[in-house]
Design an enzyme around this catalytic site. Structure first.
Site, PDB file in Angstrom:
ATOM      1  CG  HIS A   8      -1.942   1.042   1.318  1.00 13.08           C
ATOM      2  ND1 HIS A   8      -3.297   0.783   1.428  1.00 13.08           N
ATOM      3  CD2 HIS A   8      -1.835   2.391   1.306  1.00 13.08           C
ATOM      4  CE1 HIS A   8      -3.964   1.913   1.484  1.00 13.08           C
ATOM      5  NE2 HIS A   8      -3.096   2.914   1.411  1.00 13.08           N
ATOM      6  CG  HIS A  10      -1.452   6.498  -1.964  1.00 13.22           C
ATOM      7  ND1 HIS A  10      -2.697   6.434  -2.547  1.00 13.22           N
ATOM      8  CD2 HIS A  10      -1.601   5.968  -0.722  1.00 13.22           C
ATOM      9  CE1 HIS A  10      -3.559   5.910  -1.685  1.00 13.22           C
ATOM     10  NE2 HIS A  10      -2.922   5.609  -0.570  1.00 13.22           N
ATOM     11  CG  HIS A 188      -7.697   3.837   0.709  1.00 14.35           C
ATOM     12  ND1 HIS A 188      -7.158   3.325  -0.425  1.00 14.35           N
ATOM     13  CD2 HIS A 188      -6.691   4.522   1.332  1.00 14.35           C
ATOM     14  CE1 HIS A 188      -5.879   3.688  -0.500  1.00 14.35           C
ATOM     15  NE2 HIS A 188      -5.566   4.407   0.550  1.00 14.35           N
ATOM     16  CD  GLU A 191      -6.963   6.842   6.012  1.00 12.13           C
ATOM     17  OE1 GLU A 191      -7.604   6.857   4.949  1.00 12.13           O
ATOM     18  OE2 GLU A 191      -5.810   7.328   6.121  1.00 12.13           O
ATOM     19  CG  ASP A 269      -1.361   5.637   3.349  1.00 11.34           C
ATOM     20  OD1 ASP A 269      -1.756   5.291   2.230  1.00 11.34           O
ATOM     21  OD2 ASP A 269      -2.113   6.167   4.198  1.00 11.34           O
ATOM     22  CG  ASP A 270       0.246   8.939   1.184  1.00 13.00           C
ATOM     23  OD1 ASP A 270       0.136   8.891  -0.048  1.00 13.00           O
ATOM     24  OD2 ASP A 270      -0.689   8.623   1.960  1.00 13.00           O
TER      25      ASP A 270
END
Ligand code: HPA
Ligand code: ZN
Length: 323
Positions: A8, A10, A188, A191, A269-270
């Site tokens: 996962h 981005h 997603h 969250e 994630d990021d």
């Protein structure tokens, strides 16, 4: 460095801030407002994060920019020991969902990834993601881009963005389209939405993985259902802590979810937005829950089993984990 599987990530969200500043300078764009005094991304909360994310992404305007981005991102991942990365790619940002443009962006990304595979030993596979707050209509165009390029390299379809906007069922057409094209599915959920959001993603989109999913912990019957169905959670603890969903790693539910039989995996994630890396995630989990090398090896195996790549690729990566 322990080899790691990441499911996962981005692509734009992994852009080093200095890389984005460099592009802005080249194009005489002023996006200085998205950085703090130290040069890191600056945002107030998740919704502000989405705006800053899109402002940073506005500097990426050509396939060549995406090729450079891909190399910069994979270099960071490889430095953390990542050997296999499933990365979210967004036609919304790569050519504006125009199928012809999307194919050009994709080719550039793929060539850069092939180069990284040769030089850094990291394998990338793409998951096309639609963006929830852009709405169901644009998601359909994104799904058509995904269907057009589905194959052994584009292996999945998903949805990211603001979970508070629209419902999973509004995206059913897009997910059906992607599934019919042979793509595996993730969404997603759980969250910013609670258990009901996770339930809806499972029921209405029939996904086999959930991005985050951690707030399922608020409903133990749902946790048991996720465990029984073998649905895999792409958990991003550092992201959840950075965005304030949990006050720290020790209070993060990943360990409880695991104890109750859920297949959990770990991703970033990021990473630059959340001041993390895969190496840091593993280190923080070790400190919080005393997870050891054997535990992390099992975690990697769960992740590789849940990866959307073909079995030959999976077998090749499995050898890297054993080495
Ligand atoms: N959640 C939702 N959308 C996103 C995220 C996230 O963590 N990162 C990039 N887009
Ligand atoms: Zn995400």
């Amino acid at each position: 460095m322990t080899p790691k599987i990441e499911l996962h990530l981005h692509l734009e969200g992994a852009a080093p801030p200095a890389f984005i500043r460099g592009l802005a300078r080249e194009k005489s764009m002023d996006i200085s407002g998205i950085f703090d005094a130290e040069g890191n991304y600056k945002y107030k909360d998740f919704w502000d994060f989405l705006k800053v994310y899109e402002a940073a992404t506005s500097t990426l305007t050509t396939p060549e920019d995406y090729a450079r981005l891909t190399l910069a991102v994979l270099e960071e991942s490889a430095a953390s020991g990542v050997v296999y990365s499933e990365t979210f790619l967004s036609p919304d940002f790569c050519g504006g969902r125009d199928k012809g443009a999307w194919k050009e962006y994709l080719l550039a990304i793929r060539e850069a990834a092939d180069q990284a595979e040769r030089t850094m030993g990291i394998t990338l596979r793409g998951i096309i993601t639609c963006i929830r707050h852009f709405g169901p209509e644009k998601a359909r165009e994104t799904a058509l881009c995904a269907a057009e390029t589905a194959g052994e390299w584009i292996v999945g379809f998903g949805i990211a963005g603001d979970e508070k906007i629209a419902q999973p069922k509004d995206f059913r057409w897009s997910f059906d389209c992607a599934r019919e094209a042979g793509l595996r599915l993730t969404a997603h959920a759980g969250e910013w939405g609670g258990p009901e959001s996770v339930r809806a993603a499972i029921k209405d989109l029939e996904v086999e993985r959930i991005g985050h999913g951690v707030r399922a912990i608020e409903d133990l019957a749902l946790v048991d259902e996720i465990a029984e169905r073998g649905i895999v959670l792409e958990v991003c603890p550092g992201s959840n802590v950075a965005l304030g969903i949990y006050p720290g790693f020790r209070k993060h539910p990943i360990s409880q979810l695991y104890e109750r039989g859920v297949k959990v995996t770990v991703s970033t994630d990021d990473p630059p937005f959340f001041h993390t890396t895969m190496a840091r995630e593993f280190e923080m989990l070790h400190r919080a829950f005393d997870w050891d090398d054997a535990f992390f090896a099992a975690l990697n195996k769960t992740a590789l089993d849940a990866a959307f790549c073909d079995t030959d690729t999976g077998a090749r990566i499995a050898k890297l984990l054993e080495a």
